[in-house]
Design an enzyme around this catalytic site. Structure first.
Site, PDB file in Angstrom:
ATOM      1  N   GLY A 111     -29.741   2.747  16.057  1.00  0.00           N
ATOM      2  CA  GLY A 111     -29.923   2.858  17.503  1.00  0.00           C
ATOM      3  C   GLY A 111     -30.316   4.270  17.907  1.00  0.00           C
ATOM      4  N   ASP A 113     -29.774   5.770  20.631  1.00  0.00           N
ATOM      5  CA  ASP A 113     -28.670   6.466  21.286  1.00  0.00           C
ATOM      6  C   ASP A 113     -27.765   7.121  20.248  1.00  0.00           C
ATOM      7  OD1 ASP A 113     -27.965   3.915  20.376  1.00  0.00           O
ATOM      8  OD2 ASP A 113     -26.557   3.534  22.017  1.00  0.00           O
ATOM      9  N   THR A 188       1.606  -9.914  30.715  1.00  0.00           N
ATOM     10  CA  THR A 188       0.357 -10.272  30.048  1.00  0.00           C
ATOM     11  C   THR A 188      -0.697  -9.188  30.245  1.00  0.00           C
ATOM     12  OG1 THR A 188       0.797 -12.630  30.320  1.00  0.00           O
ATOM     13  CG2 THR A 188      -1.501 -11.982  29.977  1.00  0.00           C
TER      14      THR A 188
END
Length: 258
Positions: A111, A113, A188
């Site tokens: 990539g 980037d 949660t």
């Protein structure tokens, strides 16, 4: 001032930088949503409005540099920058001068980037170095002594993982990314944030330690990406958090390729 444009899967990051003491200082950084369907004229209008808000005049820019992981937008953004500034933008490509050598079998698939991140790290930090860019994906890039790019790792990004959990598990809610207050959750929501954010910090620490074992040396660790701000305080490995790493890397490569 130099303008860098990073076309990502979710956002287009536009950063103005000035030269300072052998590096680059960030004058401003702003983001546009990545819209694959928009035309060159629409992107030109959005970029012009962004620069106007920042008080930056396109005709006064020293130059522009572009990096993209969304190839279908490259030509449109290049045309928009060319029309706005009257200058040909530097577009980072696999044939650009980077100062790196590649010890991977398919360097053309790395990539862009990751290459910009690695080039800045190799230019500034003691080597070997590991850069971690936390966006849609969490990418690790390893630069060994002699500025040799020798590979890395790719994991799902924080938001990507949380969205997948809520989409695939009927009883798990949608959550935004934020730093948890503890390491043992009692709700949660707490459990999900600990798993995502503290889990990402543990992954960075653990993978970096294993990479160091393979390299046979301690590594400089560099974190970047918007989501890294939540993870950085939880990492135990000594590291630097540089939110504008890719923009600085692009500015460096613009200078190397002028």
């Amino acid at each position: 001032m130099l303008l860098t444009v990073d076309i990502g899967n979710s956002t287009v990051c536009v950063t103005g930088l000035t030269r300072r003491d052998g590096d680059f200082a960030v004058a401003f950084s702003a983001k546009l949503d990545t819209v694959r369907e928009q035309s060159e004229m629409e992107y030109r209008a959005r970029l012009a409005a962004l620069l106007e808000r920042q008080g930056a005049k396109p005709e006064a820019l020293e130059g522009t540099a572009l990096c993209s992981v969304v190839p279908c937008l490259d030509a449109r953004l290049c045309a928009a920058l060319r029309a706005m500034t009257g200058r040909e933008p530097f577009q980072l490509a696999h044939g650009s001068k980077t100062g790196l050598t590649f010890a991977v079998p398919e360097p053309e698939r790395v990539g862009l980037d990751r290459i910009a991140d690695a080039a800045w790290a190799a230019n500034v930090l003691p080597l070997p170095a590991v850069t971690v860019d936390m966006g849609t994906a969490t990418t690790f890039s390893v630069v060994d002594a002699g500025s040799v790019f020798c590979g890395g790792a790719i994991a799902p990004g924080l938001e990507t993982g949380l969205r997948a959990l809520s989409a695939r598990a009927a009883q798990l809610p949608e959550l935004s990314v934020s730093a948890p207050d503890c390491v043992i959750g009692q709700t949660t929501e707490d459990c999900m944030r600990i798993g995502a954010v503290t889990g990402a910090a543990a992954m960075i620490d653990g993978l970096t330690a294993r990479m160091e074992e393979t390299l046979g040396a301690s590594a400089s660790l560099l974190l970047t990406g918007e989501l890294a701000r939540c993870v950085s305080p939880l990492c135990r490995h000594p590291h630097i958090y540089e939110p504008h790493l890719l923009a600085k890397g692009l500015a460096l490569l613009y200078t190397k390729n002028r």
